[in-house]
Design a protein around this motif. Structure first.
Motif, PDB file in Angstrom:
ATOM      1  N   THR A   1     -17.983   6.991  -5.274  1.00  0.00           N
ATOM      2  CA  THR A   1     -17.673   7.569  -6.594  1.00  0.00           C
ATOM      3  C   THR A   1     -17.102   8.966  -6.448  1.00  0.00           C
ATOM      4  O   THR A   1     -16.508   9.508  -7.369  1.00  0.00           O
ATOM      5  CB  THR A   1     -18.940   7.695  -7.475  1.00  0.00           C
ATOM      6  OG1 THR A   1     -19.896   8.472  -6.756  1.00  0.00           O
ATOM      7  CG2 THR A   1     -19.489   6.369  -7.842  1.00  0.00           C
ATOM      8  N   ARG A   2     -17.275   9.536  -5.249  1.00  0.00           N
ATOM      9  CA  ARG A   2     -16.777  10.913  -5.048  1.00  0.00           C
ATOM     10  C   ARG A   2     -15.312  10.914  -4.622  1.00  0.00           C
ATOM     11  O   ARG A   2     -14.701  11.965  -4.463  1.00  0.00           O
ATOM     12  CB  ARG A   2     -17.646  11.628  -4.010  1.00  0.00           C
ATOM     13  CG  ARG A   2     -19.087  11.875  -4.519  1.00  0.00           C
ATOM     14  CD  ARG A   2     -19.770  12.987  -3.729  1.00  0.00           C
ATOM     15  NE  ARG A   2     -20.319  12.528  -2.467  1.00  0.00           N
ATOM     16  CZ  ARG A   2     -21.551  12.044  -2.330  1.00  0.00           C
ATOM     17  NH1 ARG A   2     -22.311  11.911  -3.392  1.00  0.00           N
ATOM     18  NH2 ARG A   2     -22.008  11.661  -1.165  1.00  0.00           N
ATOM     19  N   LEU A   3     -14.738   9.719  -4.422  1.00  0.00           N
ATOM     20  CA  LEU A   3     -13.329   9.637  -4.000  1.00  0.00           C
ATOM     21  C   LEU A   3     -12.456   9.358  -5.217  1.00  0.00           C
ATOM     22  O   LEU A   3     -12.811   8.537  -6.058  1.00  0.00           O
ATOM     23  CB  LEU A   3     -13.168   8.523  -2.958  1.00  0.00           C
ATOM     24  CG  LEU A   3     -14.018   8.717  -1.692  1.00  0.00           C
ATOM     25  CD1 LEU A   3     -13.956   7.474  -0.812  1.00  0.00           C
ATOM     26  CD2 LEU A   3     -13.552   9.939  -0.908  1.00  0.00           C
ATOM     27  N   LYS A   4     -11.307  10.036  -5.324  1.00  0.00           N
ATOM     28  CA  LYS A   4     -10.473   9.948  -6.534  1.00  0.00           C
ATOM     29  C   LYS A   4      -9.761   8.597  -6.631  1.00  0.00           C
ATOM     30  O   LYS A   4      -9.751   7.969  -7.673  1.00  0.00           O
ATOM     31  CB  LYS A   4      -9.435  11.082  -6.478  1.00  0.00           C
ATOM     32  CG  LYS A   4      -8.645  11.280  -7.746  1.00  0.00           C
ATOM     33  CD  LYS A   4      -9.092  12.530  -8.517  1.00  0.00           C
ATOM     34  CE  LYS A   4      -8.332  12.592  -9.846  1.00  0.00           C
ATOM     35  NZ  LYS A   4      -8.541  11.324 -10.615  1.00  0.00           N
ATOM     36  N   ASN A   5      -9.142   8.139  -5.529  1.00  0.00           N
ATOM     37  CA  ASN A   5      -8.342   6.911  -5.563  1.00  0.00           C
ATOM     38  C   ASN A   5      -8.802   5.934  -4.488  1.00  0.00           C
ATOM     39  O   ASN A   5      -8.893   6.298  -3.320  1.00  0.00           O
ATOM     40  CB  ASN A   5      -6.867   7.249  -5.313  1.00  0.00           C
ATOM     41  CG  ASN A   5      -6.315   8.209  -6.353  1.00  0.00           C
ATOM     42  OD1 ASN A   5      -6.263   7.895  -7.526  1.00  0.00           O
ATOM     43  ND2 ASN A   5      -5.963   9.415  -5.912  1.00  0.00           N
ATOM     44  N   LEU A   6      -9.079   4.703  -4.903  1.00  0.00           N
ATOM     45  CA  LEU A   6      -9.462   3.656  -3.950  1.00  0.00           C
ATOM     46  C   LEU A   6      -8.463   2.506  -4.056  1.00  0.00           C
ATOM     47  O   LEU A   6      -8.020   2.165  -5.152  1.00  0.00           O
ATOM     48  CB  LEU A   6     -10.853   3.090  -4.277  1.00  0.00           C
ATOM     49  CG  LEU A   6     -12.055   4.033  -4.310  1.00  0.00           C
ATOM     50  CD1 LEU A   6     -13.315   3.255  -4.710  1.00  0.00           C
ATOM     51  CD2 LEU A   6     -12.252   4.698  -2.955  1.00  0.00           C
ATOM     52  N   ILE A   7      -8.112   1.948  -2.898  1.00  0.00           N
ATOM     53  CA  ILE A   7      -7.387   0.666  -2.876  1.00  0.00           C
ATOM     54  C   ILE A   7      -8.299  -0.311  -2.147  1.00  0.00           C
ATOM     55  O   ILE A   7      -8.793   0.001  -1.069  1.00  0.00           O
ATOM     56  CB  ILE A   7      -6.035   0.770  -2.138  1.00  0.00           C
ATOM     57  CG1 ILE A   7      -5.009   1.544  -2.967  1.00  0.00           C
ATOM     58  CG2 ILE A   7      -5.484  -0.624  -1.804  1.00  0.00           C
ATOM     59  CD1 ILE A   7      -3.660   1.712  -2.269  1.00  0.00           C
ATOM     60  N   ILE A   8      -8.578  -1.461  -2.764  1.00  0.00           N
ATOM     61  CA  ILE A   8      -9.407  -2.477  -2.109  1.00  0.00           C
ATOM     62  C   ILE A   8      -8.525  -3.677  -1.773  1.00  0.00           C
ATOM     63  O   ILE A   8      -7.929  -4.292  -2.668  1.00  0.00           O
ATOM     64  CB  ILE A   8     -10.582  -2.919  -3.005  1.00  0.00           C
ATOM     65  CG1 ILE A   8     -11.432  -1.714  -3.442  1.00  0.00           C
ATOM     66  CG2 ILE A   8     -11.453  -3.949  -2.281  1.00  0.00           C
ATOM     67  CD1 ILE A   8     -12.590  -2.070  -4.385  1.00  0.00           C
ATOM     68  N   ILE A   9      -8.407  -3.967  -0.474  1.00  0.00           N
ATOM     69  CA  ILE A   9      -7.651  -5.142  -0.027  1.00  0.00           C
ATOM     70  C   ILE A   9      -8.597  -6.334  -0.083  1.00  0.00           C
ATOM     71  O   ILE A   9      -9.650  -6.315   0.551  1.00  0.00           O
ATOM     72  CB  ILE A   9      -7.152  -4.964   1.423  1.00  0.00           C
ATOM     73  CG1 ILE A   9      -6.236  -3.752   1.559  1.00  0.00           C
ATOM     74  CG2 ILE A   9      -6.442  -6.236   1.901  1.00  0.00           C
ATOM     75  CD1 ILE A   9      -5.851  -3.445   3.007  1.00  0.00           C
TER      76      ILE A   9
ATOM     77  N   ILE B   1       0.833  -1.210   0.000  1.00  0.00           N
ATOM     78  CA  ILE B   1       0.000   0.000   0.000  1.00  0.00           C
ATOM     79  C   ILE B   1       0.863   1.253   0.000  1.00  0.00           C
ATOM     80  O   ILE B   1       0.568   2.235  -0.707  1.00  0.00           O
ATOM     81  CB  ILE B   1      -0.985  -0.056   1.184  1.00  0.00           C
ATOM     82  CG1 ILE B   1      -2.029  -1.134   0.882  1.00  0.00           C
ATOM     83  CG2 ILE B   1      -1.654   1.294   1.427  1.00  0.00           C
ATOM     84  CD1 ILE B   1      -2.973  -1.440   1.989  1.00  0.00           C
ATOM     85  N   LYS B   2       1.980   1.206   0.681  1.00  0.00           N
ATOM     86  CA  LYS B   2       2.904   2.372   0.691  1.00  0.00           C
ATOM     87  C   LYS B   2       3.378   2.625  -0.751  1.00  0.00           C
ATOM     88  O   LYS B   2       3.297   3.745  -1.259  1.00  0.00           O
ATOM     89  CB  LYS B   2       4.096   2.040   1.595  1.00  0.00           C
ATOM     90  CG  LYS B   2       5.004   3.224   1.932  1.00  0.00           C
ATOM     91  CD  LYS B   2       5.730   2.963   3.283  1.00  0.00           C
ATOM     92  CE  LYS B   2       6.911   3.925   3.476  1.00  0.00           C
ATOM     93  NZ  LYS B   2       8.026   3.492   2.549  1.00  0.00           N
ATOM     94  N   ALA B   3       3.762   1.550  -1.420  1.00  0.00           N
ATOM     95  CA  ALA B   3       4.294   1.683  -2.798  1.00  0.00           C
ATOM     96  C   ALA B   3       3.189   2.148  -3.749  1.00  0.00           C
ATOM     97  O   ALA B   3       3.385   3.067  -4.560  1.00  0.00           O
ATOM     98  CB  ALA B   3       4.847   0.340  -3.255  1.00  0.00           C
ATOM     99  N   ILE B   4       1.990   1.598  -3.609  1.00  0.00           N
ATOM    100  CA  ILE B   4       0.905   1.927  -4.548  1.00  0.00           C
ATOM    101  C   ILE B   4       0.419   3.358  -4.313  1.00  0.00           C
ATOM    102  O   ILE B   4       0.182   4.119  -5.257  1.00  0.00           O
ATOM    103  CB  ILE B   4      -0.256   0.926  -4.372  1.00  0.00           C
ATOM    104  CG1 ILE B   4       0.186  -0.490  -4.722  1.00  0.00           C
ATOM    105  CG2 ILE B   4      -1.459   1.342  -5.227  1.00  0.00           C
ATOM    106  CD1 ILE B   4      -0.739  -1.577  -4.191  1.00  0.00           C
ATOM    107  N   LYS B   5       0.355   3.735  -3.037  1.00  0.00           N
ATOM    108  CA  LYS B   5      -0.128   5.090  -2.711  1.00  0.00           C
ATOM    109  C   LYS B   5       0.820   6.151  -3.261  1.00  0.00           C
ATOM    110  O   LYS B   5       0.395   7.134  -3.857  1.00  0.00           O
ATOM    111  CB  LYS B   5      -0.183   5.267  -1.180  1.00  0.00           C
ATOM    112  CG  LYS B   5      -1.518   5.023  -0.532  1.00  0.00           C
ATOM    113  CD  LYS B   5      -1.463   5.452   0.934  1.00  0.00           C
ATOM    114  CE  LYS B   5      -2.820   5.258   1.613  1.00  0.00           C
ATOM    115  NZ  LYS B   5      -2.762   5.593   3.046  1.00  0.00           N
ATOM    116  N   GLY B   6       2.127   5.886  -3.056  1.00  0.00           N
ATOM    117  CA  GLY B   6       3.082   6.955  -3.408  1.00  0.00           C
ATOM    118  C   GLY B   6       2.682   8.187  -2.616  1.00  0.00           C
ATOM    119  O   GLY B   6       2.390   8.110  -1.423  1.00  0.00           O
ATOM    120  N   ARG B   7       2.509   9.316  -3.274  1.00  0.00           N
ATOM    121  CA  ARG B   7       2.181  10.534  -2.525  1.00  0.00           C
ATOM    122  C   ARG B   7       0.686  10.862  -2.640  1.00  0.00           C
ATOM    123  O   ARG B   7       0.211  11.847  -2.136  1.00  0.00           O
ATOM    124  CB  ARG B   7       3.004  11.693  -3.107  1.00  0.00           C
ATOM    125  CG  ARG B   7       4.529  11.408  -3.030  1.00  0.00           C
ATOM    126  CD  ARG B   7       5.312  12.163  -4.113  1.00  0.00           C
ATOM    127  NE  ARG B   7       5.030  13.583  -4.010  1.00  0.00           N
ATOM    128  CZ  ARG B   7       5.529  14.314  -3.010  1.00  0.00           C
ATOM    129  NH1 ARG B   7       6.308  13.721  -2.124  1.00  0.00           N
ATOM    130  NH2 ARG B   7       5.264  15.571  -2.921  1.00  0.00           N
TER     131      ARG B   7
END
Ligand code: 4FV
Length: 226
Positions: free
Chosen positions: A91-99, A61-67
């Motif tokens: 849908t109002r959120l720009k970036n999602l990560i789903i574990i 997640i650290k690597a995928i998030k970046g900044r």
């Protein structure tokens, strides 16, 4: 598991139209244990099954998030029930990560320090979190403006106004003696609208009275309540 889902129909077109970008990440690529690429281990205090280790998840997640500011979702039966309002809010959120959960679950430190939201797609236990992640991806992507074409409409569908969708008919008007309700052939849009609303209400009362309670509690359909 994801390829067939992402390379078909609306989700495929949504990516082609650059309305959404979907990337799959293999946790094993982030395992410190380069030899066995281990991502799970036995639970402290004993007990059945294995748990997802913190290290691969933290580093992935650290690597995928970046900044970037990213909303991290964990799919598990212990999460908040997923709903149409939930999908609208996401849908109002720009970036999602789903574990995608696996095994008996994840190390609690991931939940504590990385997960913004835990979502359940239903009170039953699946073999993995992939299907829940696909459900969430599908329900959210189709709500992104411009993803659904004209033919497909978001307006009068289930859960709009906390009502289930009522009965719908298409040609022929008389199928082997089974006729379409005349009101739908009347061309009188006002009476058709009233008929449709009353049918939706009847169906919701019968199948999902809980939705009407929510409706009456004045839960406005603004996507804040899940
Ligand atoms: C699930 C659900 C779910 C539990 C064990 C994956 C499985 C395995 N996720 N809603 N219901 N997950 O059953 O979201 O780790």
């Amino acid at each position: 598991m994801f390829a067939p889902i992402l390379n078909e129909s609306i989700l495929k077109r949504a990516q082609e139209k650059k309305k959404v970008a979907i990337h799959i990440h293999d946790l094993r690529d982030y395992a410190d244990d380069k030899k066995h690429r281990k991502v799970d281990d036995r639970p402290f205090g004993g007990g059945p099954g294995m748990l997802m280790m913190p290290q691969p998840l933290f580093d992935a997640i650290k690597a995928i998030k970046g900044r970037r500011k990213v909303h991290v979702i964990y799919t598990s039966p212990a999460g908040k029930p997923f709903s149409q309002n939930h999908a609208k809010r996401l849908t109002r959120l720009k970036n999602l990560i789903i574990i995608c959960g696996h095994y008996e679950g994840i190390d609690e430190r991931v939940r504590e320090h990385l997960v913004d939201e835990e979502i359940s797609v239903g009170d039953y236990v699946l073999t993995g979190g992939e299907l829940p992640a696909m459900l969430i991806t599908d329900a959210v992507t189709r709500l992104i403006p411009g993803v659904l074409g004209k033919k497909e409409s978001l307006v009068s569908e289930s859960f709009e106004g906390n009502l289930l969708e009522g009965p719908q008919y298409t040609r022929p008007a008389n199928f082997r003696g089974k006729k379409v309700p005349p009101v739908l052939l009347s061309g009188n849009h006002k009476t058709i609208e009233i008929w449709r609303k009353s049918q939706a209400l009847t169906k919701t009362k019968k199948v999902r009275p809980d939705l009407l309670e929510k409706k009456n509690k004045g839960a406005s359909n603004d996507g804040n309540e899940s």
